[in-house]
Design a protein around this motif. Structure first.
Motif, PDB file in Angstrom:
ATOM      1  N   ARG A   1       0.853   4.112  -2.933  1.00 22.23           N
ATOM      2  CA  ARG A   1       0.629   5.541  -2.687  1.00 22.23           C
ATOM      3  C   ARG A   1       1.734   6.378  -3.309  1.00 22.23           C
ATOM      4  NH1 ARG A   1      -0.793   3.785   2.475  1.00 22.23           N
ATOM      5  NH2 ARG A   1       1.271   4.330   3.235  1.00 22.23           N
ATOM      6  N   ARG A   2       2.975   5.880  -3.257  1.00 26.86           N
ATOM      7  CA  ARG A   2       4.077   6.632  -3.840  1.00 26.86           C
ATOM      8  C   ARG A   2       3.972   6.692  -5.355  1.00 26.86           C
ATOM      9  NH1 ARG A   2       8.172   3.255  -1.642  1.00 26.86           N
ATOM     10  NH2 ARG A   2       7.357   3.021   0.429  1.00 26.86           N
TER      11      ARG A   2
ATOM     12  N   ALA B   1       0.833  -1.197   0.000  1.00 29.78           N
ATOM     13  CA  ALA B   1       0.000   0.000   0.000  1.00 29.78           C
ATOM     14  C   ALA B   1       0.873   1.254   0.000  1.00 29.78           C
ATOM     15  CB  ALA B   1      -0.927   0.005   1.209  1.00 29.78           C
ATOM     16  N   ALA B   2       1.979   1.225   0.721  1.00 30.06           N
ATOM     17  CA  ALA B   2       2.874   2.375   0.746  1.00 30.06           C
ATOM     18  C   ALA B   2       3.480   2.602  -0.637  1.00 30.06           C
ATOM     19  CB  ALA B   2       3.971   2.178   1.788  1.00 30.06           C
TER      20      ALA B   2
ATOM     21  N   GLU C   1       1.149   6.615  -7.104  1.00 31.69           N
ATOM     22  CA  GLU C   1      -0.130   7.162  -7.553  1.00 31.69           C
ATOM     23  C   GLU C   1       0.054   8.414  -8.410  1.00 31.69           C
ATOM     24  OE1 GLU C   1      -4.125   8.908  -5.488  1.00 31.69           O
ATOM     25  OE2 GLU C   1      -3.075   7.275  -4.500  1.00 31.69           O
TER      26      GLU C   1
END
Length: 64
Positions: free
Chosen positions: A36-37, A32-33, A39
């Motif tokens: 997010r980076r 997930a991290a 995105e």
């Protein structure tokens, strides 16, 4: 003697807190991290693709 013990215990607490802060995100959900980076990269790629398609359509219309 008491100052040395206090210093060692305080230093240990600081090291433990730093280790916890640095290691916590990798344990929660590393995928997930990473998502997010990336995105904003996906958004930029979509924007570039849209612009290139518009320019290609404009050139194609001029040729016809």
């Amino acid at each position: 003697m008491g100052r040395i013990v206090t210093f060692v215990l305080g230093f240990g607490v600081l090291v433990a807190a730093a280790w916890y802060v640095l290691q916590r995100p990798s344990r929660t959900d590393p995928e997930a991290a990473a998502a997010r980076r990336l995105e904003n990269v996906h958004k930029a790629a979509d924007r570039v693709e849209t612009d290139l398609n518009k320019k290609a359509d404009a050139i194609f219309d001029k040729v016809e």
